[in-house]
Design a protein around this motif. Sequence first.
Motif, PDB file in Angstrom:
ATOM      1  N   GLY A  21      30.396  46.098  75.500  1.00 23.74           N
ATOM      2  CA  GLY A  21      31.317  45.557  74.499  1.00 23.74           C
ATOM      3  C   GLY A  21      30.570  44.993  73.296  1.00 23.74           C
ATOM      4  N   ARG A  22      29.522  44.247  73.570  1.00 24.42           N
ATOM      5  CA  ARG A  22      28.723  43.669  72.473  1.00 24.42           C
ATOM      6  C   ARG A  22      28.018  44.755  71.662  1.00 24.42           C
ATOM      7  N   LEU A  23      27.457  45.732  72.355  1.00 24.13           N
ATOM      8  CA  LEU A  23      26.740  46.806  71.666  1.00 24.13           C
ATOM      9  C   LEU A  23      27.688  47.677  70.847  1.00 24.13           C
ATOM     10  N   LYS A  24      28.849  47.901  71.376  1.00 22.29           N
ATOM     11  CA  LYS A  24      29.871  48.685  70.669  1.00 22.29           C
ATOM     12  C   LYS A  24      30.233  48.003  69.351  1.00 22.29           C
ATOM     13  N   LYS A  25      30.376  46.680  69.388  1.00 30.31           N
ATOM     14  CA  LYS A  25      30.706  45.902  68.202  1.00 30.31           C
ATOM     15  C   LYS A  25      29.570  45.957  67.174  1.00 30.31           C
ATOM     16  N   THR A  26      28.339  45.802  67.650  1.00 30.28           N
ATOM     17  CA  THR A  26      27.169  45.847  66.766  1.00 30.28           C
ATOM     18  C   THR A  26      27.039  47.215  66.090  1.00 30.28           C
ATOM     19  N   ALA A  27      27.239  48.276  66.868  1.00 31.20           N
ATOM     20  CA  ALA A  27      27.136  49.633  66.319  1.00 31.20           C
ATOM     21  C   ALA A  27      28.194  49.862  65.244  1.00 31.20           C
ATOM     22  N   HIS A  28      29.390  49.387  65.498  1.00 30.59           N
ATOM     23  CA  HIS A  28      30.478  49.535  64.514  1.00 30.59           C
ATOM     24  C   HIS A  28      30.116  48.823  63.211  1.00 30.59           C
TER      25      HIS A  28
END
Length: 521
Positions: free
Chosen positions: A262-269
């Motif tokens: 979830g955190r990585l998905k947000k950072t990538a976005h």
Amino acid sequence: MDKLLKEYVQSSTFMQVPVKRIMNNAPPIGPAAGPHTQLAGNIVAAYGAGASYFELKTVQILEGKELQIQKPCIYVGHEVFNTEWSTELSVEEAQNEYIKAYLLINVLAKEFNLGTTDSINFIMSVGYDLEGIKSTKVNEFLNNMKDASDTLEWKKDISYIKDNINLFKNINKEDIDKISPQISDTVTLSTMHGCKSTEIEKIAMYLITEKQLNTYIKMNPTLAGEDKIKEILEKKGYKNLHFKKEIFEKDITLENAEEMLGRLKKTAHESGKKFGIKLTNTFPTIIEKNELPGEEMYMSGPALFPISIYVAKLLAEKFEGNILISYSGGVDVSNILEILETGISPVTVSSFLLKPGGYKNLTRLVQKASSWKSLDKIDVERLSALSECAKSNEKYNWKETSHVKQSTNEYSSLCAKCNNCVDVCPNRANVKVVVEGTSYVLHRDRLCNECGCCTFSCAMGHIPYKEKLILAEDEEQYKACEGEKVLYTINEQKYSHMGKEEEVPKSIKEIIETGYKKGCF
């Protein structure tokens, strides 16, 4: 590059590639990171068979003999087991192979009118910890794959192609200059079993934010949980397949994975990059019957499918379908379209290509999935249904496989009774030549890394990579090879049998000359 370019351009193989039919709208299928993406020849062969996605073999700070890979390292039965992991080449050698493959594909696509290469995707794979990935050589690898224009290999290969432009009918120097040096902008992170979620997250953050790469994280099948995996394997009849309990105690849990992703998905976005997960890694099992040297081997193939697709379902549910999933694990023609129809993309294979049919199995997958249509997100309902079906489908049940086959016929070093060793070799090291209706198989030792795949597929119960007639392509190789061997060049012809030098037999001359005329070598 010189040998490869002439081999492919002068071969009739690429005049008939199935990829020509649908290359401009190709389904997202290709070889997984492994034996079929280590050498340039591997990758080009997969392209010729119809692949559009290429997960390049993992590079890491350890190289070559430092890996201490014992051979053979692949065991092929109903399931496939292996003890290999990252590339056996140095990081720079691996990079150069990928550059060669990329250029060859672009050149061949233009020369043989196979369509554009817009849908061709090279996906890097790196491991296994942050320190290693930040090392000078791995960091340079990532930079050079993003833009290869300043590498010695790129400059050398571009120059060679231009100097040999007379080999082509449909390519000029301007076409060569138009080839983009941006080989890859996407990476898959591979980590060891037991790697902590904090370390995985740090590496992924580095790849996304500092290296500015679209990033996928390879997840382990252990996310399904020990009890669930035991239940699936026992129901499928894998009662004699054992694993260490510690892998579940050390690997990250589903809850940890959900929070981290979830955190990585947000950072990538926020960074304008794609982020997803790669499902799944192979499953570690204990070596108990001397299938391969060592203590532990890694399972892929049919038994992995119900486990991996279950993990895909679990994670898709957690994110309500809003996460990118790339998949590999027990894929074949019977399930390829069903997997793609869930929204999972791309789908890559390794074990299926190690079975009879070899690279042609990629063609079968591409043909089966020709009706594929992309989805905006994962269809959780359809994925759940596929997972449930896999649990009850007998296709994924255990099947006893015997690899000790006693030959009842006289064995010849040129034996071609089944052609299995030709089909299953990832490196195309075993070559079939047909002379007046009779088939013969020769072994090109320079392409062989002794993985052992041909041995387990030999219907005659032999070891093809050690027992076939070896075709050496230069003096140095001829001297280094053991067993029956022949050196056959324009300038020199030698033959050795039972350790003694003899005149090259007329029958062998005819086979080799026919092979060259037909573009087999």
